[in-house]
Design a protein around this motif. Sequence first.
Motif, PDB file in Angstrom:
ATOM      1  N   PHE A 280       2.210  -7.393  -9.170  1.00 14.43           N
ATOM      2  CA  PHE A 280       3.544  -6.819  -9.235  1.00 14.43           C
ATOM      3  C   PHE A 280       4.647  -7.777  -8.776  1.00 14.43           C
ATOM      4  O   PHE A 280       5.644  -7.367  -8.209  1.00 14.43           O
ATOM      5  CB  PHE A 280       3.607  -5.528  -8.411  1.00 14.43           C
TER       6      PHE A 280
ATOM      7  N   SER B 225       4.288  -9.038  -4.139  1.00 12.50           N
ATOM      8  CA  SER B 225       2.838  -8.848  -4.160  1.00 12.50           C
ATOM      9  C   SER B 225       2.129 -10.131  -3.749  1.00 12.50           C
ATOM     10  O   SER B 225       1.193 -10.125  -2.943  1.00 12.50           O
ATOM     11  CB  SER B 225       2.367  -8.439  -5.558  1.00 12.50           C
TER      12      SER B 225
ATOM     13  N   LYS C  29       3.398   1.332 -11.344  1.00 17.68           N
ATOM     14  CA  LYS C  29       4.196   0.260 -11.906  1.00 17.68           C
ATOM     15  C   LYS C  29       5.500   0.100 -11.135  1.00 17.68           C
ATOM     16  O   LYS C  29       5.934   1.022 -10.457  1.00 17.68           O
ATOM     17  CB  LYS C  29       4.503   0.572 -13.372  1.00 17.68           C
ATOM     18  N   PRO C  30       6.117  -1.082 -11.203  1.00 16.46           N
ATOM     19  CA  PRO C  30       7.392  -1.275 -10.508  1.00 16.46           C
ATOM     20  C   PRO C  30       8.388  -0.189 -10.898  1.00 16.46           C
ATOM     21  O   PRO C  30       8.557   0.116 -12.064  1.00 16.46           O
ATOM     22  CB  PRO C  30       7.847  -2.655 -11.001  1.00 16.46           C
TER      23      PRO C  30
ATOM     24  N   LYS D 233       1.293  -3.716  -3.115  1.00 13.47           N
ATOM     25  CA  LYS D 233       2.394  -2.918  -3.642  1.00 13.47           C
ATOM     26  C   LYS D 233       1.901  -1.775  -4.533  1.00 13.47           C
ATOM     27  O   LYS D 233       2.711  -1.036  -5.105  1.00 13.47           O
ATOM     28  CB  LYS D 233       3.376  -3.798  -4.432  1.00 13.47           C
ATOM     29  N   CYS D 234       0.605  -1.625  -4.633  1.00 11.84           N
ATOM     30  CA  CYS D 234       0.006  -0.590  -5.480  1.00 11.84           C
ATOM     31  C   CYS D 234      -0.161   0.709  -4.693  1.00 11.84           C
ATOM     32  O   CYS D 234      -0.875   0.751  -3.685  1.00 11.84           O
ATOM     33  CB  CYS D 234      -1.343  -1.085  -5.989  1.00 11.84           C
TER      34      CYS D 234
ATOM     35  N   ASP E  54      -3.751  -4.719  -4.759  1.00  9.95           N
ATOM     36  CA  ASP E  54      -2.401  -5.250  -4.555  1.00  9.95           C
ATOM     37  C   ASP E  54      -1.734  -4.393  -3.481  1.00  9.95           C
ATOM     38  O   ASP E  54      -1.824  -3.160  -3.532  1.00  9.95           O
ATOM     39  CB  ASP E  54      -1.642  -5.153  -5.884  1.00  9.95           C
TER      40      ASP E  54
ATOM     41  N   SER F 137      -5.617  -3.476 -13.935  1.00  9.87           N
ATOM     42  CA  SER F 137      -4.875  -2.579 -13.056  1.00  9.87           C
ATOM     43  C   SER F 137      -5.527  -2.575 -11.685  1.00  9.87           C
ATOM     44  O   SER F 137      -6.637  -3.078 -11.502  1.00  9.87           O
ATOM     45  CB  SER F 137      -4.820  -1.166 -13.627  1.00  9.87           C
TER      46      SER F 137
END
Length: 250
Positions: free
Chosen positions: A131, A135, A37-38, A96-97, A94, A215
């Motif tokens: 995100f 993202s 998560k961010p 950013k994941c 993603d 997710s």
Amino acid sequence: MTSSSSSKNSARRGIAIGAAVAAAAVLLGVVSYTATKPGETRTAVSADAPAAEVSADPQAGVYPELAKLARRDPEDSLAQGRADAPVVLIEYADFKCGYCGKFARDTEPALVKKYVDDGTLRIEWRNFPIFGKESEAAARAAWAAGQQGRFWQFHAAAYADDAKEKGFGDARLKALAEEAGVEDIARFSRDAGSEAAAKAVKKDQEEAYQLGATSTPSFLVNGRPIAGAQPAETFTTAIEAAAKTAKAGE
């Protein structure tokens, strides 16, 4: 085909897939390792987290309607492997994941070497930005790199160790494109900001939401849902079971 007919066909397809979505959503939500998560600094699945139970039984946990989500488009620049490969792994991810990066670095290269290279497996990427703005920007940039045949090189650069910590602002995305060997950076920038990029990303994103994914990363292996950056054995079991089923059906 009229707009009305197209809408009706889309609705029917949604209903057909719907029977499998409830079961898939349980796997992709409840069993899932939650995506980073961010603000979180985790980049790996914890050692005490349970692995998903994926049976070697070729029929266990497989939903044929979900298998139809494989596009098998030979012109798809966000895919690798033969379009007619017996097994298709779809990844919703993603940039950013952190867990997506873990899969990209630790698991995917071995799957490519073992199964893609021998024609057994095809991997189809779906942009699933969840995100925020960076993202979304990274997803469009990855698509743009693909228009010049450099998606997987961009994918590798964006998922390198510590890459996401540097962010995905405009300058950083151009630097990643250069690192990936994208030849025409001006075209890359135009493509990334185009309506075509926005539509392509939205199509993938809506597919993931329709599936019930909440997710990243989330996967389908010939219609078998797998959630999270699971151990390599989870994927090899699923791939080999799917290959066995495909061979039996020949």
